[in-house]
Write a protein that holds these residues in place. Structure first.
Motif, PDB file in Angstrom:
ATOM      1  N   LEU A 149     -21.048 -63.585  28.762  1.00 16.37           N
ATOM      2  CA  LEU A 149     -20.994 -62.478  29.526  1.00 16.37           C
ATOM      3  C   LEU A 149     -21.645 -61.078  28.871  1.00 16.37           C
ATOM      4  N   LEU A 150     -21.253 -61.187  27.540  1.00 15.20           N
ATOM      5  CA  LEU A 150     -21.706 -59.942  26.599  1.00 15.20           C
ATOM      6  C   LEU A 150     -22.925 -60.375  26.031  1.00 15.20           C
ATOM      7  N   GLY A 151     -23.554 -61.464  26.381  1.00 12.53           N
ATOM      8  CA  GLY A 151     -25.036 -61.558  25.637  1.00 12.53           C
ATOM      9  C   GLY A 151     -24.916 -62.158  24.214  1.00 12.53           C
ATOM     10  N   ILE A 152     -23.925 -62.733  23.712  1.00 11.84           N
ATOM     11  CA  ILE A 152     -23.695 -63.102  22.285  1.00 11.84           C
ATOM     12  C   ILE A 152     -24.007 -64.614  22.343  1.00 11.84           C
ATOM     13  N   GLU A 153     -24.855 -65.030  21.328  1.00 14.34           N
ATOM     14  CA  GLU A 153     -24.874 -66.353  21.073  1.00 14.34           C
ATOM     15  C   GLU A 153     -23.846 -67.205  20.227  1.00 14.34           C
ATOM     16  N   LEU A 154     -23.551 -68.259  21.080  1.00 16.67           N
ATOM     17  CA  LEU A 154     -22.488 -69.152  20.273  1.00 16.67           C
ATOM     18  C   LEU A 154     -23.101 -70.301  20.727  1.00 16.67           C
ATOM     19  N   VAL A 155     -23.665 -71.150  19.518  1.00 22.25           N
ATOM     20  CA  VAL A 155     -24.493 -72.301  19.655  1.00 22.25           C
ATOM     21  C   VAL A 155     -23.062 -73.417  19.423  1.00 22.25           C
ATOM     22  N   ASN A 156     -22.654 -73.374  18.262  1.00 19.22           N
ATOM     23  CA  ASN A 156     -21.324 -74.416  18.045  1.00 19.22           C
ATOM     24  C   ASN A 156     -20.101 -74.145  18.319  1.00 19.22           C
ATOM     25  N   ALA A 157     -19.832 -74.026  19.671  1.00 21.61           N
ATOM     26  CA  ALA A 157     -18.488 -73.518  19.981  1.00 21.61           C
ATOM     27  C   ALA A 157     -17.458 -74.554  19.393  1.00 21.61           C
ATOM     28  N   HIS A 158     -16.232 -74.079  18.960  1.00 17.61           N
ATOM     29  CA  HIS A 158     -15.285 -74.902  18.519  1.00 17.61           C
ATOM     30  C   HIS A 158     -15.372 -75.542  16.873  1.00 17.61           C
ATOM     31  N   ARG A 159     -16.386 -74.664  16.603  1.00 18.09           N
ATOM     32  CA  ARG A 159     -16.511 -74.939  15.051  1.00 18.09           C
ATOM     33  C   ARG A 159     -16.283 -73.503  14.453  1.00 18.09           C
ATOM     34  N   ALA A 160     -15.331 -73.449  13.437  1.00 18.89           N
ATOM     35  CA  ALA A 160     -14.494 -72.275  12.907  1.00 18.89           C
ATOM     36  C   ALA A 160     -15.449 -70.882  12.522  1.00 18.89           C
ATOM     37  N   THR A 161     -16.591 -71.365  11.784  1.00 19.48           N
ATOM     38  CA  THR A 161     -17.576 -70.302  11.589  1.00 19.48           C
ATOM     39  C   THR A 161     -18.249 -69.735  12.834  1.00 19.48           C
ATOM     40  N   ASP A 162     -18.820 -70.285  13.499  1.00 18.82           N
ATOM     41  CA  ASP A 162     -19.425 -70.062  14.610  1.00 18.82           C
ATOM     42  C   ASP A 162     -18.320 -69.169  15.746  1.00 18.82           C
ATOM     43  N   ASP A 163     -17.330 -69.962  15.730  1.00 16.58           N
ATOM     44  CA  ASP A 163     -16.298 -69.042  16.843  1.00 16.58           C
ATOM     45  C   ASP A 163     -16.084 -67.792  15.918  1.00 16.58           C
ATOM     46  N   ALA A 164     -15.542 -67.641  14.915  1.00 15.82           N
ATOM     47  CA  ALA A 164     -15.311 -66.427  14.269  1.00 15.82           C
ATOM     48  C   ALA A 164     -16.351 -65.458  14.277  1.00 15.82           C
ATOM     49  N   GLU A 165     -17.600 -65.644  14.121  1.00 11.05           N
ATOM     50  CA  GLU A 165     -18.716 -64.794  14.163  1.00 11.05           C
ATOM     51  C   GLU A 165     -18.887 -64.248  15.590  1.00 11.05           C
ATOM     52  N   ALA A 166     -18.959 -65.171  16.534  1.00 16.06           N
ATOM     53  CA  ALA A 166     -19.056 -64.585  18.242  1.00 16.06           C
ATOM     54  C   ALA A 166     -17.761 -63.985  18.524  1.00 16.06           C
ATOM     55  N   ALA A 167     -16.615 -64.143  17.777  1.00 14.52           N
ATOM     56  CA  ALA A 167     -15.422 -63.422  18.263  1.00 14.52           C
ATOM     57  C   ALA A 167     -15.722 -62.027  17.665  1.00 14.52           C
ATOM     58  N   LEU A 168     -16.134 -61.853  16.379  1.00 16.60           N
ATOM     59  CA  LEU A 168     -16.283 -60.792  16.018  1.00 16.60           C
ATOM     60  C   LEU A 168     -17.324 -59.597  16.706  1.00 16.60           C
ATOM     61  N   ARG A 169     -18.348 -60.489  17.051  1.00 19.09           N
ATOM     62  CA  ARG A 169     -19.618 -59.890  17.734  1.00 19.09           C
ATOM     63  C   ARG A 169     -18.925 -59.302  19.276  1.00 19.09           C
ATOM     64  N   VAL A 170     -18.011 -59.943  19.851  1.00 21.31           N
ATOM     65  CA  VAL A 170     -17.407 -59.695  21.182  1.00 21.31           C
ATOM     66  C   VAL A 170     -16.712 -58.473  20.856  1.00 21.31           C
ATOM     67  N   LEU A 171     -15.879 -58.416  19.788  1.00 17.33           N
ATOM     68  CA  LEU A 171     -15.026 -57.357  19.283  1.00 17.33           C
ATOM     69  C   LEU A 171     -15.939 -56.046  19.332  1.00 17.33           C
ATOM     70  N   TYR A 172     -17.143 -56.218  18.487  1.00 15.78           N
ATOM     71  CA  TYR A 172     -17.794 -54.842  18.244  1.00 15.78           C
ATOM     72  C   TYR A 172     -18.502 -54.452  19.623  1.00 15.78           C
ATOM     73  N   ALA A 173     -18.729 -55.556  20.576  1.00 12.33           N
ATOM     74  CA  ALA A 173     -19.413 -55.049  21.933  1.00 12.33           C
ATOM     75  C   ALA A 173     -18.365 -54.519  23.000  1.00 12.33           C
ATOM     76  N   LEU A 174     -17.078 -55.061  22.840  1.00 11.18           N
ATOM     77  CA  LEU A 174     -15.907 -54.265  23.496  1.00 11.18           C
ATOM     78  C   LEU A 174     -15.746 -52.764  23.084  1.00 11.18           C
ATOM     79  N   ALA A 175     -15.834 -52.632  21.670  1.00  6.36           N
ATOM     80  CA  ALA A 175     -15.825 -51.320  21.230  1.00  6.36           C
ATOM     81  C   ALA A 175     -16.638 -50.344  21.750  1.00  6.36           C
ATOM     82  N   LYS A 176     -17.896 -50.563  22.484  1.00  6.13           N
ATOM     83  CA  LYS A 176     -18.637 -49.617  22.973  1.00  6.13           C
ATOM     84  C   LYS A 176     -18.188 -49.100  24.453  1.00  6.13           C
ATOM     85  N   ASP A 177     -17.028 -49.770  24.914  1.00  5.03           N
ATOM     86  CA  ASP A 177     -16.262 -49.211  25.995  1.00  5.03           C
ATOM     87  C   ASP A 177     -15.369 -47.997  25.674  1.00  5.03           C
ATOM     88  N   SER A 178     -15.612 -46.981  26.358  1.00  7.36           N
ATOM     89  CA  SER A 178     -14.606 -45.652  26.242  1.00  7.36           C
ATOM     90  C   SER A 178     -13.352 -45.820  26.308  1.00  7.36           C
TER      91      SER A 178
END
Length: 247
Positions: free
Chosen positions: A187-216
């Motif tokens: 939904l937020l346009g963040i790439e998640l190639v290897n879902a359910h592998r720890a590094t990929d999930d952790a990085e995607a989740a971090l980028r989701v957090l940063y995307a949510l932070a743009k909301d006032s």
């Protein structure tokens, strides 16, 4: 819960010049070594993700751990470990994350890498997507390994709340059909190639957090962010309790 006002005022509202620098925000759930009045975006965030043999932290074990470090919207470090759980990985778990017994054969136990994992978490705000799951597994494994460092990192201290983007996703995107990590990333346009592998999930989740932070509606100050997350969690827990209550 009151959060002290960092403006240099006493409860009367009168300002006392020259003491503002002596007053600090004291908020429940924050790491004491980090400035609660400053932007959480400026603090290092250690985003953790785990893959496991099952869903019960009291019985199941870790097979993979990843910690991705972010600061000011950027990923600055990635760490990952395959872990030998000391037992066979059930087929249904392998079907989720793809990790097989042969992948962890000869890998270290959690106890052997616990020190390395804790070192990556030091001095950072702990975070995870659906944090109750990852935090529960980390603390359970540390307890089993009898790991009790003299100066534990924030992630290991029970009084420190973990940042959980899922809490804010449920509020900001409450009308979406799913707030699962993969769906929020898409939904937020963040790439998640290897879902359910720890590094990929952790990085995607971090980028989701940063995307949510743009909301006032997402607080900027670390202390305020944690208090708002606590408020939202209470509301969401109460809503679930009402939904489950028989009519």
């Amino acid at each position: 819960m009151k959060v002290a006002d960092p403006c240099g005022c006493f409860p009367t509202g009168r300002h006392y010049p020259g003491i503002a620098h002596l007053l600090k925000v004291r908020a429940v759930g924050v790491a004491s070594e980090l400035d609660a009045s400053g932007p959480w975006l400026d603090h290092p965030i250690a985003f953790l993700d785990v893959e496991t043999t099952g869903r019960n932290a009291a019985q199941d074990r870790l097979v993979e751990v990843a910690v991705v470090i972010g600061i000011r919207g950027d990923v600055v470090a990635r760490h990952s470990w395959l872990v030998n759980p000391g037992r066979p990985i059930p087929a249904e778990s392998t079907a989720v994350h793809g990790i097989r017994d042969e992948d962890v054969a000869g890998k270290p136990s959690f106890a052997e890498v616990a020190g390395e994992i804790l070192a990556t978490l030091g001095g950072a705000i702990p975070a995870a997507y659906n944090a109750v799951f990852d935090r529960g597994f980390l603390l359970a494994e540390l307890e089993r390994a009898s790991v009790r460092p003299e100066n534990p990192p924030p992630a290991m201290r029970r009084e420190v709340d973990w940042i959980d983007p899922l809490t804010f996703a449920r509020e900001l995107y409450k009308h979406e059909g799913s707030r699962a990590l993969g769906d929020m990333a898409a939904l937020l346009g963040i790439e998640l190639v290897n879902a359910h592998r720890a590094t990929d999930d952790a990085e995607a989740a971090l980028r989701v957090l940063y995307a949510l932070a743009k909301d006032s509606r997402v607080p900027r100050a670390y202390g305020s962010f944690i208090q708002e997350q606590r408020r939202l969690l209470r509301m969401q827990d109460e809503a679930r309790a009402r939904w489950r209550r028989p009519s």
